[in-house]
Design a protein around this motif. Sequence first.
Motif: not given
Length: 224
Positions: A62, A86-87, A90, A93-96, A124
């Motif tokens: 990312y 991960e991470p 996430s 996906l803007d989950e973290a 994942r």
Amino acid sequence: MSPPSDTTWRVPLRGVNAYLVDADGLTLVDAGTPMDVARLREYVERAGYSLAEIERVLLTHYDFDHVGALAGLAEKGLDAPVYASEPDASFLLDEAKPPLGNRKGALQRVLGAFVDVPDLSVERVVDGDTVGPFVAYRTPGHTPGHTAFVHREYGLALVGDLVSGDDGRFGRLPSLVAYDADRNDESVRQLADHLDGVDVVGMGHGDPVRSDAGQRFREYAESL
């Protein structure tokens, strides 16, 4: 064995490379910046395909310049699962959120404001997973979820920002753009053990090493 030139393409974008590989379905590896949507679509069509024919997207990590075009490509017809570790998955996906306490993480937070969440499924992957014809190897350091993808049959490794490339040689990206430069070096040494028989290594920044790349990669790893 070198990858067939008529089924493997380096896609030069705005200061970064993406890759297209046609093997067991069309694979896109990384996706440039948000400004690269039109250029990526053009390269896919120039290779004789449409965005709708892409069967999978592999993300080495990312970062603004590796995931930025995904949302725009989805709007133009891309409808394929995205694979990431991960991470970083996430983060995409803007989950973290990347950690503000890390200089690179803080930079990701700032540039992440310009990256839209793609309307695509995100799967994942973990170390050793097989995705189509590729094997995923986690290579943390540049980012915590950085991952390299190796195509054994083609003798091809796509390694994102684990290393840079210049004139047939491997090098480091600046430590300022890594979460942990020492951990990145350790990932280089670990990946070297998986590159026997690899003839071509493509990276995000710089020119791919196109001859005896696995051995050259091992020599570089031993020099760190």
